[in-house]
Design a protein around this motif. Structure first.
Motif, PDB file in Angstrom:
ATOM      1  N   ASN A  96     -58.707  28.201  -6.052  1.00 44.72           N
ATOM      2  CA  ASN A  96     -57.317  28.541  -6.345  1.00 44.72           C
ATOM      3  C   ASN A  96     -56.912  28.010  -7.722  1.00 44.72           C
ATOM      4  N   PRO A  97     -56.645  28.914  -8.678  1.00 42.58           N
ATOM      5  CA  PRO A  97     -56.291  28.463 -10.021  1.00 42.58           C
ATOM      6  C   PRO A  97     -54.978  27.672 -10.077  1.00 42.58           C
ATOM      7  N   ALA A  98     -54.049  27.935  -9.180  1.00 37.98           N
ATOM      8  CA  ALA A  98     -52.786  27.184  -9.167  1.00 37.98           C
ATOM      9  C   ALA A  98     -53.025  25.726  -8.780  1.00 37.98           C
ATOM     10  N   ILE A  99     -53.908  25.511  -7.829  1.00 40.02           N
ATOM     11  CA  ILE A  99     -54.237  24.138  -7.426  1.00 40.02           C
ATOM     12  C   ILE A  99     -54.978  23.426  -8.548  1.00 40.02           C
ATOM     13  N   ARG A 100     -55.951  24.109  -9.141  1.00 39.48           N
ATOM     14  CA  ARG A 100     -56.664  23.506 -10.280  1.00 39.48           C
ATOM     15  C   ARG A 100     -55.675  23.156 -11.386  1.00 39.48           C
ATOM     16  N   GLY A 101     -54.775  24.068 -11.678  1.00 47.99           N
ATOM     17  CA  GLY A 101     -53.793  23.844 -12.754  1.00 47.99           C
ATOM     18  C   GLY A 101     -52.884  22.661 -12.480  1.00 47.99           C
ATOM     19  N   ALA A 102     -52.439  22.514 -11.247  1.00 53.05           N
ATOM     20  CA  ALA A 102     -51.563  21.386 -10.907  1.00 53.05           C
ATOM     21  C   ALA A 102     -52.295  20.059 -11.064  1.00 53.05           C
ATOM     22  N   ILE A 103     -53.539  20.012 -10.640  1.00 50.73           N
ATOM     23  CA  ILE A 103     -54.339  18.789 -10.783  1.00 50.73           C
ATOM     24  C   ILE A 103     -54.571  18.483 -12.261  1.00 50.73           C
ATOM     25  N   ILE A 104     -54.929  19.493 -13.027  1.00 50.76           N
ATOM     26  CA  ILE A 104     -55.182  19.305 -14.461  1.00 50.76           C
ATOM     27  C   ILE A 104     -53.914  18.866 -15.180  1.00 50.76           C
ATOM     28  N   ASP A 105     -52.781  19.496 -14.870  1.00 45.73           N
ATOM     29  CA  ASP A 105     -51.518  19.091 -15.501  1.00 45.73           C
ATOM     30  C   ASP A 105     -51.213  17.630 -15.211  1.00 45.73           C
ATOM     31  N   TRP A 106     -51.462  17.201 -13.980  1.00 46.47           N
ATOM     32  CA  TRP A 106     -51.222  15.804 -13.628  1.00 46.47           C
ATOM     33  C   TRP A 106     -52.162  14.882 -14.402  1.00 46.47           C
TER      34      TRP A 106
END
Length: 111
Positions: A96-106
């Motif tokens: 899921n790219p949204a989950i990856r993105g949230a982790i990366i943003d954090w």
């Protein structure tokens, strides 16, 4: 139905810190000074050279890579580390790219 949920109301996805704790925190820490676990401490990972954190033993493939961790390389790594660096040993994959993105943003916030 879970307590506090309203039928038909969209649920707010978990934030990056929560996702990291749930999906990455078994193997990784992310605060300055915390010890490595099965995986390296990810504090300050964005901008760091892959496979070079002192005190952690990386797979030969990752240690020999020329990767610099940025949003794009982290995204590819979390999607399929073995595809990005054949011979690497991280078993986690997140489709899921949204989950990856949230982790990366954090992680980019310096946690």
């Amino acid at each position: 139905m879970a307590i506090g949920l309203v039928p038909g109301q969209a649920q707010t996805p978990p934030d990056g810190a929560t996702l990291f704790k749930r999906q990455c925190g078994v193997c990784h820490t992310a605060a300055a000074g915390e010890p490595n676990r099965q995986g390296p401490n990810l504090h300050g990972v964005v901008g760091r050279t892959a496979g070079k954190l002192e005190g952690f033993r990386y797979s030969p493939a990752l240690a020999a890579s020329d990767l610099q961790w940025d949003a794009a390389t982290l995204d590819a790594w979390l999607a399929d580390s073995a595809k990005l660096v054949p011979g690497s040993v991280m078993p986690y994959r997140q489709a899921n790219p949204a989950i990856r993105g949230a982790i990366i943003d954090w992680l980019k916030e310096g946690n």
